[in-house]
Write a protein that holds these residues in place. Structure first.
Motif, short mmCIF file in Angstrom:
data_model
loop_
_atom_site.label_atom_id
_atom_site.label_comp_id
_atom_site.label_asym_id
_atom_site.label_seq_id
_atom_site.Cartn_x
_atom_site.Cartn_y
_atom_site.Cartn_z
N HIS A 17 -7.20 19.10 38.68
CA HIS A 17 -7.87 20.27 38.09
C HIS A 17 -7.09 21.52 38.51
O HIS A 17 -7.54 22.33 39.32
CB HIS A 17 -9.33 20.36 38.56
N ARG A 18 -5.90 21.66 37.95
CA ARG A 18 -4.97 22.71 38.40
C ARG A 18 -5.52 24.11 38.14
O ARG A 18 -5.39 25.01 38.97
CB ARG A 18 -3.62 22.53 37.70
N LEU A 19 -6.11 24.32 36.96
CA LEU A 19 -6.60 25.66 36.63
C LEU A 19 -7.71 26.08 37.59
O LEU A 19 -7.71 27.21 38.09
CB LEU A 19 -7.11 25.69 35.19
N ARG A 20 -8.64 25.17 37.86
CA ARG A 20 -9.72 25.48 38.78
C ARG A 20 -9.18 25.73 40.19
O ARG A 20 -9.64 26.63 40.91
CB ARG A 20 -10.73 24.33 38.80
N THR A 21 -8.18 24.96 40.58
CA THR A 21 -7.56 25.13 41.90
C THR A 21 -6.90 26.50 42.02
O THR A 21 -7.08 27.21 43.01
CB THR A 21 -6.52 24.03 42.14
N VAL A 22 -6.15 26.89 40.96
CA VAL A 22 -5.47 28.18 40.99
C VAL A 22 -6.47 29.33 41.02
O VAL A 22 -6.32 30.29 41.78
CB VAL A 22 -4.53 28.31 39.77
N LEU A 23 -7.54 29.22 40.22
CA LEU A 23 -8.54 30.29 40.18
C LEU A 23 -9.25 30.44 41.52
O LEU A 23 -9.48 31.55 42.00
CB LEU A 23 -9.56 30.01 39.07
N SER A 26 -6.74 31.84 44.09
CA SER A 26 -6.28 33.21 43.82
C SER A 26 -7.26 34.24 44.35
O SER A 26 -6.86 35.32 44.80
CB SER A 26 -6.08 33.41 42.32
#
Length: 399
Positions: A17-23, A26
């Protein structure tokens, strides 16, 4: 599942879940970067201000006319029964703690030489001034050790005054008119630049008694006493008080140790630095709220996965650990990213804006990283407990 399997499973969940991880990361990264950047500027300003005050030495006590009352404010020359005089400065030489004594008066005067004129700040100082305040002479010498009550009419130029009035010619021996009095130039000070808004190069130094005549004053503005570094400041203050009360009959003067002023200033600047760090910490709180929200979403999205793990034998403790590891890993990654971003921006500011004092206080940085890990742990506790409480049969039925 052993410890290695647990770590690998948590890592694969983050990568899946890359997008959730980045958000999630961040939000923490922005908070850490804000803390680093704000505290770097705050610490740099603190160091800059303190260095400006201490470049002249820290073992100095200033005596001014007028007793400061409980309502604040110096009564100065108006409210004093007796002004501070050259004789007071000479009497303070009796103090066993005194290394240098200087009586000072400052004013604005028009100077003339070589057919040129300009208005400058004229300092009436004694022979000990340069030694007490670590001032360097570029050419010639500073004011000689004459009788303070009747000094010779000598003048020492600031670097800027020398350039403006005499250009490239040697000014030593030239006649300089300050106000209505004539002085012979005997030296030029090394360039000092701006110090707390005062241009010490656009100045002329003349003997204190001569300056009193130029400015038509009866008493000096202040007396500075530089004491030996190994002497306690309270002993110096008491000795000064004893000598001046014996002369004045009462305490109609104020004694201000530079160490005391520096201590107060340092405390104020430290509070301001902590305040800007707290402002950056608000970003961390916002990041923590975002992480809690995303971790709750992660639990709701992975109900069937949690049910499958439980059906395969994973205990509630293991499920709880899995989600806590994910949360801590997210906050740690965000903290490291924030460290790199904040340090990089601070370094660029220092490189691009040379006058901007930037210094990274690593104790605050390490504290912020520790806080980010605690935030990750705290943000993952409730979602992890929520995941561990799910019934495996009901979880497997949910798609």
């Amino acid at each position: 599942m052993n410890a290695i399997d647990t770590f690998q499973f948590a890592l694969r969940s983050l990568l899946a879940h890359r997008l959730r991880t980045v958000l999630s990361a961040s939000g923490i990264a922005i908070g850490i970067a804000a803390v680093i950047l704000l505290t770097a500027i705050g610490d740099g300003v603190q160091r800059f201000v303190l260095s400006e005050f201490t470049q002249f030495g820290t073992n100095i006590v200033t005596i001014t006319p007028g007793k400061i009352n409980t309502h604040g404010g110096s009564l100065g020359a108006i409210g004093s029964a007796r002004l501070l005089t050259i004789e007071d400065a000479m009497a303070l030489r009796q103090s066993r703690h005194a290394e240098y004594i200087n009586a000072s008066v400052i004013g604005n005067a028009e100077i003339r030489a070589q057919g040129r004129s300009r208005r400058v700040t004229a300092y009436g100082q004694g022979a000990d001034f340069a030694k007490a305040f670590n001032m360097q002479v570029e050419i010639g010498q500073f004011l000689p050790d004459d009788d303070p009550r009747n000094p010779r009419a000598y003048a020492v130029l600031g670097a800027k005054v020398r350039a403006e009035i005499f250009g490239d010619t040697n000014p030593l021996g030239a006649i300089l008119q300050v106000g209505g009095s004539r002085f012979r130039v005997i030296g030029v000070m090394a360039s000092k630049g701006q110090v707390l808004g005062f241009d010490l190069d656009d100045t002329v130094f003349i003997p204190t008694t001569r300056a009193l005549e130029v400015f038509n004053r009866q008493g000096v503005m202040e007396i500075q006493l530089a004491y030996f570094p190994d002497v306690p400041v309270y002993a110096v203050v008491e000795d000064i008080r004893r000598i001046l009360i014996a002369r004045h009959g009462r305490e109609d003067f104020s004694i201000k140790p530079q160490q005391q002023m520096l201590s107060t200033l340092s405390t104020v600047l430290s509070v301001l630095k902590f305040a800007v760090a707290a402002l950056g910490g608000i970003s961390l709180i916002v990041g923590a709220v975002g992480m809690v929200t995303l971790m709750h979403i992660a639990v709701s999205e992975r109900v069937s996965e949690i049910g499958l793990l439980t059906a395969l034998g994973a205990t509630r403790t293991r499920i709880r650990i899995l989600f806590l590891l994910e949360s801590i890993a997210l906050s740690t990654l965000g903290g490291l990213a924030g460290l790199l971003i904040g340090s990089g921006i601070a370094w660029l500011l220092k490189l691009l804006i040379s006058d901007l004092p930037v210094n990274i206080p690593w104790d605050y940085v390490l504290g912020a990283l520790g806080i980010s890990m605690v935030i990750g742990l705290a943000a993952g506790v409730i979602p992890a407990m929520q995941a561990a409480k799910l019934n495996p049969v009901d979880a497997l039925r949910m798609d």
